[in-house]
Design a protein around this motif. Structure first.
Motif, PDB file in Angstrom:
ATOM      1  N   LYS A 119       0.682  -1.407   0.227  1.00  0.00           N
ATOM      2  CA  LYS A 119      -0.010  -0.117   0.031  1.00  0.00           C
ATOM      3  C   LYS A 119       0.994   1.161   0.113  1.00  0.00           C
ATOM      4  O   LYS A 119       0.520   2.164  -0.643  1.00  0.00           O
ATOM      5  CB  LYS A 119      -0.810   0.152   1.193  1.00  0.00           C
ATOM      6  N   ARG A 120       1.988   1.343   0.706  1.00  0.00           N
ATOM      7  CA  ARG A 120       2.796   2.521   0.933  1.00  0.00           C
ATOM      8  C   ARG A 120       3.671   2.653  -0.518  1.00  0.00           C
ATOM      9  O   ARG A 120       4.047   3.864  -0.883  1.00  0.00           O
ATOM     10  CB  ARG A 120       3.879   2.271   1.896  1.00  0.00           C
ATOM     11  N   GLU A 121       4.195   1.462  -1.486  1.00  0.00           N
ATOM     12  CA  GLU A 121       4.864   1.910  -2.534  1.00  0.00           C
ATOM     13  C   GLU A 121       3.991   2.128  -3.722  1.00  0.00           C
ATOM     14  O   GLU A 121       4.451   2.755  -4.527  1.00  0.00           O
ATOM     15  CB  GLU A 121       5.507   0.580  -2.940  1.00  0.00           C
ATOM     16  N   GLU A 122       2.619   1.942  -3.688  1.00  0.00           N
ATOM     17  CA  GLU A 122       1.786   1.944  -4.842  1.00  0.00           C
ATOM     18  C   GLU A 122       1.207   3.296  -4.716  1.00  0.00           C
ATOM     19  O   GLU A 122       0.513   3.867  -3.762  1.00  0.00           O
ATOM     20  CB  GLU A 122       0.706   0.963  -4.776  1.00  0.00           C
ATOM     21  N   ALA A 123       1.339   4.271  -5.500  1.00  0.00           N
ATOM     22  CA  ALA A 123       0.858   5.485  -5.710  1.00  0.00           C
ATOM     23  C   ALA A 123      -0.702   5.458  -5.853  1.00  0.00           C
ATOM     24  O   ALA A 123      -1.231   6.561  -5.530  1.00  0.00           O
ATOM     25  CB  ALA A 123       1.701   6.273  -7.024  1.00  0.00           C
ATOM     26  N   LEU A 124      -1.076   4.604  -6.333  1.00  0.00           N
ATOM     27  CA  LEU A 124      -2.905   4.816  -6.398  1.00  0.00           C
ATOM     28  C   LEU A 124      -3.395   4.028  -5.137  1.00  0.00           C
ATOM     29  O   LEU A 124      -2.739   3.278  -4.412  1.00  0.00           O
ATOM     30  CB  LEU A 124      -3.362   3.717  -7.664  1.00  0.00           C
ATOM     31  N   SER A 125      -4.689   4.512  -4.637  1.00  0.00           N
ATOM     32  CA  SER A 125      -5.274   3.719  -3.543  1.00  0.00           C
ATOM     33  C   SER A 125      -5.583   2.254  -3.757  1.00  0.00           C
ATOM     34  O   SER A 125      -6.091   1.869  -4.846  1.00  0.00           O
ATOM     35  CB  SER A 125      -6.838   4.204  -3.458  1.00  0.00           C
ATOM     36  N   ILE A 126      -5.114   1.405  -2.959  1.00  0.00           N
ATOM     37  CA  ILE A 126      -5.116  -0.048  -2.959  1.00  0.00           C
ATOM     38  C   ILE A 126      -5.504  -0.680  -1.744  1.00  0.00           C
ATOM     39  O   ILE A 126      -5.058  -0.150  -0.551  1.00  0.00           O
ATOM     40  CB  ILE A 126      -3.597  -0.641  -3.233  1.00  0.00           C
ATOM     41  N   GLU A 127      -6.093  -1.685  -1.811  1.00  0.00           N
ATOM     42  CA  GLU A 127      -6.569  -2.560  -0.497  1.00  0.00           C
ATOM     43  C   GLU A 127      -6.213  -3.913  -0.799  1.00  0.00           C
ATOM     44  O   GLU A 127      -6.237  -4.371  -1.940  1.00  0.00           O
ATOM     45  CB  GLU A 127      -8.205  -2.296  -0.266  1.00  0.00           C
ATOM     46  N   ILE A 128      -5.779  -4.545   0.323  1.00  0.00           N
ATOM     47  CA  ILE A 128      -5.689  -6.096   0.197  1.00  0.00           C
ATOM     48  C   ILE A 128      -6.601  -6.885   1.037  1.00  0.00           C
ATOM     49  O   ILE A 128      -6.364  -6.593   2.311  1.00  0.00           O
ATOM     50  CB  ILE A 128      -4.050  -6.294   0.279  1.00  0.00           C
ATOM     51  N   VAL A 129      -7.010  -7.834   0.597  1.00  0.00           N
ATOM     52  CA  VAL A 129      -7.937  -8.761   1.430  1.00  0.00           C
ATOM     53  C   VAL A 129      -7.557 -10.161   1.273  1.00  0.00           C
ATOM     54  O   VAL A 129      -7.316 -10.592   0.406  1.00  0.00           O
ATOM     55  CB  VAL A 129      -9.334  -8.619   0.813  1.00  0.00           C
ATOM     56  N   SER A 130      -7.493 -10.839   2.448  1.00  0.00           N
ATOM     57  CA  SER A 130      -7.025 -12.270   2.405  1.00  0.00           C
ATOM     58  C   SER A 130      -8.154 -13.402   2.583  1.00  0.00           C
ATOM     59  O   SER A 130      -9.340 -12.866   2.632  1.00  0.00           O
ATOM     60  CB  SER A 130      -6.265 -12.618   3.649  1.00  0.00           C
ATOM     61  N   ASP A 131      -7.917 -14.653   2.476  1.00  0.00           N
ATOM     62  CA  ASP A 131      -8.964 -15.577   2.294  1.00  0.00           C
ATOM     63  C   ASP A 131      -9.830 -15.613   3.591  1.00  0.00           C
ATOM     64  O   ASP A 131     -10.996 -15.747   3.574  1.00  0.00           O
ATOM     65  CB  ASP A 131      -8.186 -16.557   1.999  1.00  0.00           C
ATOM     66  N   ASP A 132      -8.961 -15.495   4.700  1.00  0.00           N
ATOM     67  CA  ASP A 132      -9.592 -15.397   6.150  1.00  0.00           C
ATOM     68  C   ASP A 132     -10.628 -14.260   6.189  1.00  0.00           C
ATOM     69  O   ASP A 132     -11.808 -14.464   6.810  1.00  0.00           O
ATOM     70  CB  ASP A 132      -8.616 -15.411   7.236  1.00  0.00           C
ATOM     71  N   ASP A 133     -10.087 -12.946   5.679  1.00  0.00           N
ATOM     72  CA  ASP A 133     -11.314 -11.907   5.887  1.00  0.00           C
ATOM     73  C   ASP A 133     -12.242 -11.893   4.993  1.00  0.00           C
ATOM     74  O   ASP A 133     -13.417 -11.492   5.083  1.00  0.00           O
ATOM     75  CB  ASP A 133     -10.379 -10.662   5.538  1.00  0.00           C
ATOM     76  N   LEU A 134     -12.149 -12.791   3.534  1.00  0.00           N
ATOM     77  CA  LEU A 134     -13.332 -13.112   2.847  1.00  0.00           C
ATOM     78  C   LEU A 134     -14.335 -13.799   3.547  1.00  0.00           C
ATOM     79  O   LEU A 134     -15.486 -13.467   3.422  1.00  0.00           O
ATOM     80  CB  LEU A 134     -12.771 -13.651   1.600  1.00  0.00           C
ATOM     81  N   LYS A 135     -13.917 -14.899   4.398  1.00  0.00           N
ATOM     82  CA  LYS A 135     -14.741 -15.768   5.151  1.00  0.00           C
ATOM     83  C   LYS A 135     -15.458 -15.087   6.250  1.00  0.00           C
ATOM     84  O   LYS A 135     -16.691 -15.122   6.230  1.00  0.00           O
ATOM     85  CB  LYS A 135     -13.970 -16.901   5.561  1.00  0.00           C
TER      86      LYS A 135
END
Length: 802
Positions: A119-135
């Motif tokens: 998230k810090r290295e990407e200049a665009l707004s970005i979110e990352i979601v894991s398999d556990d969080d999807l469940k």
């Protein structure tokens, strides 16, 4: 010819696999604070992003490492992630000791260092979601599970399907990527969902804003990037059993996965089966224009369905070289709300449909999406090569009882090649190829070069017509340079050139119609679509900057993107029974051009995280369906006529998020989003855009404890969603009242001997509130969203060693 171009790239690039060089080896052991080994701990080295997994004895080995300085990241579920710096100039031994974690930050966002670094290295707004969080946030479909992310909404099609909307942009403006290949279906239709198995996804990266530079022209609104089939640890096997139940539509689902790795060879397989009934809404009738359709026991009749999915992957991993093959087949059958297909809500056989809430009668759709993908990665010194090749076949059929409209014959002729009840059929073949080179010029500068290409062949069949058959070819190349001024700041600049060609095939009605009202016997087979041959090209660019201090981070990005019009926008000419409209394309449309500025500012401390992500977006010619006062009479339905048109548009808005650790085990959260759109030219000057989502916010509270009785990693969460009314519309859209919803979440891990069982439970729409989602497929006919829904998911992992 275009297929041979991709094949030529494949042959040339794979020739690099014969080259290799042995470098240094990093080995060691991972233990906890009591010096007990941790098998299955995940390790990753940056910036080369090469990793491994500890074996049954907690040992690991990462080979073929160039002499350099690395950041090592070691993570294990339930433990704090360890990050350290290593100087590797010879074979190195490194032992790690992890400590038990007490609190994870968010129910949705991954909080390990990789996610934060990405998230810090990407200049665009970005979110990352894991398999556990999807469940933990399991919805009716994969896209529904992402709705908790600020800036992400969905267009829902019943209870089992949906498609993503990012900051108010959807359909062919958002790219969905699975295993590095763009997912290509019939995504132009609001009634067409995404044929993706939500159980097969390991993690998702959501990029908000124009990402055309890396992903092609359709990423003008954003990207949903999905990964599956993680690389297993050496000499291990295992799997996972998922069991899911939902009360609202009586869904029962199971998914079973198996994996194994012996030496350099590995494989993974998954089978999924889901069966669900008609979903329930908190009303006993719905108003479809001037007719009130009663509902039996609150069921939306004929919205039942099922999924049958199969996935297999296999590959080879050795020093500096990984190649994986993925094969998947996603199959579904789902009904359309019987009272909402066409303009005949009175003629529904309610006795037939209300006999069972699990049968699927006319009208319904059947879809099969087949994929064959190969991803190959090779590292040599400071070079890294990525080659992705993909083949997809999307086969969709829509079935409904034959009813003559307009000048269609009363009795269907038996001389035609298609079945009388086959309303529409689409068969799309897609050939894809991506090639990327990464080069680490020095410690501060990294360069990326790439080529993407796709070829589409889409055929049609059935008695109904809306778009013609077509072929489409796209080819794009990009170059990107990222330079780190210091440990805190970096800048990146990239350019891309795209070329595209689309050819549509003329289409004539299968039945004759009079061409002159004064001469009803003068009949002709009407030409509905002409041959179209259009070429498009464009230069895109992007400039981004990031600054990361100890507690503060700032990012900004400005760029130009473009999107070529699709076949429906150029050549549609028919009835859309699902939207009660007659849609007409425009062969002279220009490609969309978009200019956007994004920014992000975030503050992080031990107890508080606060961030804001504003954007402003200008389209010189935004393409959309423009409703008119005309009505189709020729085909006997009287549907309102819509024309594809283009307009100058300004859009702006943003997202906000905040998390505060009130106590050691209690966290409060806030996530909000807002989008405003306005047309600056054309017939609808001053109006907004269709399907514009209203402002909304989620206020959350979460209690987390590392152990509560027999439950480890216990959590209990409450979400209060507040959605504003949407009064900014484009007629015939209706204004939509605001609403308030409460959602509960509960879960954790239970250990039965050596067997761990993960349980996550949710209650959606706790108070059974009647509300309308402004972007929902059925909003036009006043169908509210599903009522109260209890959801439970049980995951049972198992593993072993060869």
């Amino acid at each position: 010819m275009h297929k041979y171009i991709i094949l030529f790239l494949c042959i040339n690039i794979l020739s690099f696999s014969a080259i290799g060089q042995s470098n240094c080896v990093l080995e060691g052991m991972v233990v906890d604070q009591n010096n007990q080994v941790l098998p299955g701990a995940s390790l990753m080295l940056y910036p080369i992003k090469k990793g491994g997994v500890s074996d049954r004895n907690g040992k690991f080995e990462i080979s073929d490492l160039p002499k350099d300085t690395y950041v090592i990241e070691i993570s294990f579920i339930g433990y704090n992630t360890l990050v350290d710096t290593l100087i590797i100039n010879k074979n190195t031994s490194y032992n790690a000791q992890l400590t038990v974690s007490n609190l994870s930050l968010s129910e949705v966002l991954i909080t390990d260092n990789y996610a934060e670094q990405r998230k810090r290295e990407e200049a665009l707004s970005i979110e990352i979601v894991s398999d556990d969080d999807l469940k933990k946030n399991l919805g009716g479909s994969l896209m529904n599970s992402l709705e908790r992310l600020p800036g992400v909404t969905t267009i829902n099609i019943g209870s089992g399907q949906s498609k993503p909307v990012i900051r108010g942009l959807g359909f062919n403006r958002v790219v969905v990527v699975e295993n590095n290949i763009k997912h290509e279906a019939q995504q132009w239709g609001s009634d067409h969902g995404l044929e993706i198995d939500q159980y097969a996804v390991d993690n998702i990266e959501v990029i908000k804003g124009p990402a055309s530079l890396m992903y092609g022209s359709d990423a003008i609104g954003g990207v949903i990037n999905m990964k599956n089939s993680k690389l297993p640890a050496s000499d291990t096997f295992g799997g996972l059993v998922d069991l899911t139940g939902k009360s609202n539509n009586e869904l029962l689902g199971t998914s079973v996965s198996l994996y194994g790795r012996k030496g350099k060879f590995f494989a993974n397989a998954r089978a999924t089966y889901i069966d669900y009934g008609d979903y329930k809404v908190p009303v006993d009738s719905v108003d479809i224009y001037s007719y009130r359709a009663p509902l039996y026991k609150n069921h939306l009749r004929n919205t039942a369905g099922y999924e049958k999915n199969l996935h297999v992957s296999l590959g080879i991993a050795q020093d500096g070289f990984i190649s994986k093959f993925y094969v998947s087949s996603v199959n579904s059958k789902s009904g359309f709300f019987a009272n909402a297909h066409g303009l005949e809500p009175r003629n529904v056989d309610t006795d037939l449909h209300d006999k069972s809430n699990r049968d699927i009668n006319y009208p319904y759709q059947k879809v099969n999406h087949f994929k064959l993908i190969n991803t190959t990665q090779y590292e040599w010194k400071k070079l890294k090569f990525d080659l992705d090749l993909g083949f997809q076949r999307n086969f969709r059929q829509e079935w409904s009882q034959y009813v003559s409209h307009g000048y269609m014959p009363a009795v269907f002729p038996d001389t035609l090649a298609f079945h009388s009840d086959l309303e529409r059929e689409f068969e799309k073949f897609v050939y894809s190829g991506n090639f990327k080179i990464s080069y680490q010029l020095n410690e501060k500068t990294e360069m990326f070069f790439g080529v993407n290409s796709e070829f589409h062949d889409n055929q049609i069949d059935g008695r109904g017509f809306i778009i013609p058959a077509y072929e489409q070819f796209t080819l794009g190349g990009f170059a990107l340079v990222r330079n780190n001024f210091s440990e805190k700041s970096s800048i990146q600049f990239g350019i891309r050139y795209d070329y595209g060609q689309i050819e549509t095939t003329e289409y004539q009605d299968w039945f004759p119609s009079p061409v002159d009202e004064n001469q009803p016997t003068n009949l002709q087979y009407l030409l509905r679509a002409e041959n179209i041959d259009r070429n498009f090209s464009n230069l895109s660019w992007s400039l981004g900057y990031t600054y990361n201090a100890e507690n503060w981070s700032f990012k900004a990005n400005v760029g130009k993107s473009f999107r070529m019009p699709i076949a429906k926008e150029l050549a549609a000419n028919g009835v859309n029974y699902h939207r009660f409209s007659y849609e007409v394309g425009n062969a002279d449309l220009s490609p969309e051009k978009s200019y956007q500025f994004d920014a992000g500012l975030e503050y992080q401390s031990k107890k508080l995280t606060v961030g804001i992500s504003p954007f402003i977006n200008y389209f010189s010619n935004y393409i959309y369906l423009n409703p008119t006062s005309e009505h189709d009479r020729l085909y006997g339905n009287g549907n309102q006529v819509y024309y594809y048109t283009e307009s100058e548009v300004i859009r702006y808005g943003g997202e906000i998020h905040a998390y505060y650790d009130l106590l050691e085990n209690i966290q409060l959260g806030l996530m909000g989003e807002y989008v405003y759109s306005e047309q600056l030219s054309g017939e609808k000057k001053g109006f907004t855009l269709p399907f514009s989502p209203p402002a909304s916010a989620i206020f959350s509270a979460k209690y987390h404890k590392s152990k509560l009785g027999l439950i480890k990693d216990f959590y209990f969460s409450v979400d209060y969603r507040l959605t504003a009314s949407q009064n900014e519309i484009v007629p015939p859209e209706k204004t939509t009242d605001g609403y308030q919803l409460i959602k509960l979440g509960l879960g954790g891990n239970i250990e039965m001997g050596k067997q761990k069982v993960n349980i996550s439970m949710q209650v959606h729409n706790l108070l059974n509130t009647k509300y309308f989602n402004h972007t929902s497929f059925y909003r036009l006919i006043n169908v509210p969203e599903p009522g109260r829904n209890f959801i439970i998911n049980i995951s049972i992992p198992f593993s072993g060693y060869f």
